[in-house]
Design an enzyme around this catalytic site. Sequence first.
Site, PDB file in Angstrom:
ATOM      1  N   LYS A 270      52.721  23.380  37.301  1.00 39.26           N
ATOM      2  CA  LYS A 270      54.028  23.016  38.431  1.00 39.26           C
ATOM      3  C   LYS A 270      53.747  24.574  38.891  1.00 39.26           C
ATOM      4  CE  LYS A 270      58.721  21.974  38.506  1.00 39.26           C
ATOM      5  NZ  LYS A 270      58.810  22.989  39.558  1.00 39.26           N
ATOM      6  N   PHE A 361      48.390  17.297  45.589  1.00 39.44           N
ATOM      7  CA  PHE A 361      49.159  17.320  44.027  1.00 39.44           C
ATOM      8  C   PHE A 361      48.648  15.583  44.501  1.00 39.44           C
ATOM      9  CE2 PHE A 361      52.965  18.951  44.843  1.00 39.44           C
ATOM     10  CZ  PHE A 361      53.649  17.435  44.908  1.00 39.44           C
ATOM     11  N   ARG A 438      63.065   9.129  41.562  1.00 40.50           N
ATOM     12  CA  ARG A 438      63.415  10.086  41.104  1.00 40.50           C
ATOM     13  C   ARG A 438      63.403   9.453  39.766  1.00 40.50           C
ATOM     14  NH1 ARG A 438      64.769  15.878  40.461  1.00 40.50           N
ATOM     15  NH2 ARG A 438      66.117  15.604  41.900  1.00 40.50           N
TER      16      ARG A 438
HETATM   17  P1  AMP Z   1      61.583  20.889  40.840  1.00 46.46           P
HETATM   18  O1  AMP Z   1      61.420  21.891  42.423  1.00 46.46           O
HETATM   19  O2  AMP Z   1      62.160  21.680  39.471  1.00 46.46           O
HETATM   20  O3  AMP Z   1      62.101  19.502  41.042  1.00 46.46           O
HETATM   21  O4  AMP Z   1      60.366  19.746  40.364  1.00 46.46           O
HETATM   22  C1  AMP Z   1      59.745  19.176  41.305  1.00 46.46           C
HETATM   23  C2  AMP Z   1      58.785  20.204  42.643  1.00 46.46           C
HETATM   24  O5  AMP Z   1      58.298  20.899  41.817  1.00 46.46           O
HETATM   25  C3  AMP Z   1      58.316  19.226  43.450  1.00 46.46           C
HETATM   26  O6  AMP Z   1      59.120  18.963  44.674  1.00 46.46           O
HETATM   27  C4  AMP Z   1      57.008  20.099  43.930  1.00 46.46           C
HETATM   28  O7  AMP Z   1      57.692  20.893  45.166  1.00 46.46           O
HETATM   29  C5  AMP Z   1      56.737  21.486  42.854  1.00 46.46           C
HETATM   30  N1  AMP Z   1      55.147  21.594  42.112  1.00 46.46           N
HETATM   31  C6  AMP Z   1      54.238  21.808  41.633  1.00 46.46           C
HETATM   32  N2  AMP Z   1      53.796  21.946  41.754  1.00 46.46           N
HETATM   33  C7  AMP Z   1      53.293  19.884  41.150  1.00 46.46           C
HETATM   34  C8  AMP Z   1      52.954  19.169  41.333  1.00 46.46           C
HETATM   35  N3  AMP Z   1      51.155  19.445  40.425  1.00 46.46           N
HETATM   36  N4  AMP Z   1      52.987  18.073  40.677  1.00 46.46           N
HETATM   37  C9  AMP Z   1      54.241  17.952  41.607  1.00 46.46           C
HETATM   38  N5  AMP Z   1      54.466  18.726  41.791  1.00 46.46           N
HETATM   39  C10 AMP Z   1      54.488  19.798  41.492  1.00 46.46           C
END
Ligand code: AMP
Length: 585
Positions: A270, A361, A438
Amino acid sequence: MKYAELVGVYNKLENTSKRLEKAYHLSEFLKKVDSAELDKVMLLVQGKVFPSWDERKIGVAARILIKAIQTSTGINAEKTWRETGDIGKAAEKLTACKEQATLFSQELSVDKVFDNLQKLATLEGTGTVDKKIKLISELLTSASPIEARYIIRTTIEELRVGLGEGTIRDAIVWAYFGEQAKINYSVEENKLKVENRGEYMKYVDAVQEAYDVVNDFSIIAKIVKQKGFEGLSEIKMKPGIPIKVMLYPKAKGIEDAYTIVGKPAALEYKYDGFRMQIHKKNKTIKIFTRRLEDVTAQFPDVCEYVSEKIEGESFIIDSEAVGYDRFSKKYIAFQHISQRIKRKYDIEEMAKRYPVELNVFDVIYYNGENLIKKPFSERRKILVSMIKEPEYLKLKPAEQVMTENTADAESFYQKSLDAGNEGIMVKNLQGIYKPGARVGYGVKVKPTMETVDAVITGAEWGEGKRSAWLASFIVAVRNTETDEFVEIGRVGTGIKEKSEEGVSFGQLTEMLKPIIIKEEGRIVQIKPEIVIELDYEEIQKSPTYSSGYALRFPRLVNLREERSPEEITTLEDIEILYESQRGRG
Ligand code: AMP
């Protein structure tokens, strides 16, 4: 159609906070709008003259509005604005004063209002200010007082009738499929009766699905009106038009992640960067943020990598651009590259100073084929095959392993953290790509206690040496049921006095000043637009705030410029966080 008819609906919408009643008023109105005007009306009911993904913006400063009101009424609006705290209401009041002297000349049409407002966005060069004043005052001169209120509010892109996307979707269903689904709504009881629920849900889902891929209710309403339900199947994903991004809920840990997505699963780094939905069509590349804003111009380096390294005539990919230090080559946190997002000048220089690596991704569309219904494992295969010569620090598929073994998963998680990432994503191999939702086809696992993304809805001017700044901020989360923002606390910690040290009071004041809606003494009300990430010690139940909860010791972690207020933490999330901390204690 007369603008007055549209204004009648605005007024009804503004006068009720009930979601169903809003859907009802809008649907009754939509039944009366003919096809030719439907696209303009659909945008105007949302207070817009361009779809949200269009890069054009009305962009009119407050001083221009004041001049336009002065030109049409002969009165300086500044004082009335300050008194009412709402420039729309100020325009209404002053138009009413003028009206006693002269009768307004000609009735406004929806077309005229729409066209003048759209023209505002296209003006450039010398004389622009005068031309803008002329376009607005021309409308105001013909407007009734209440029309003036909504013209001004549309001009500042702040309609304030409380219409969320879900309500508009329902209104379209009620207007065009209400009979088939046998629905009946009573205003008095605020009750919706649906005789044919299966049929009803089919329409709701179909309209939602179509909206997810075109992000424009005008197109949807028009096609449904002209061609009925079958028309919806004509709404196709098109590279160049952004689609809503899929979102990922948080899992408590690796075991929990497996429980949600199933085994085996794909585990990915991530990356702590900036989401980019990248489109290619006819050799043209476009980059959209997770809020679907076009940032192509700001990232020429990314465009170059994409055209060089990704094969295909046309595609839509989902990716994370992560910043790295140009000397040490180590990943750096999102804050450092976030300044590239809004930058309008010295773009090449910024690209050199804050380089990014693109980690792809997902793939959503490839060479004419919509892939959202394909399982993730297949999409990943296509994705890998599209990328020729992946290159570290330029462009590559997201680092991935496939495993059902918890020990292997733990070590991959550790490896990701060691590399400077936020955590890992755990993805269901069979999962489809569900835009805007989501749903849990993928989840995130990260070690920190969940922060809260909240929107600023109010603030207080500081005292003493902070008197030039807004110094304490009222923050809110989203209640998805009522489509309202509900307050959850007040934050003044974590914000710096000097801009070199991080997000500063001066910076926040600059951002918030233009969107102050109302001022009363030192307290100001703010248009809910700026999203911030907050850390806190605990969530408590509290009668002080309208959410019923309070963040204890909230501290600003960062600005979340890439997030829209629709995407912030919801009241439901807060309830879950509250319960989970009780479990811990
Ligand atoms: P959050 O912002 O904490 O809701 O986490 C989701 C976000 O992580 C996504 O919207 C992407 O921008 C980011 N992200 C980073 N790496 C990945 C990955 N391998 N797959 C999907 N999302 C990712």
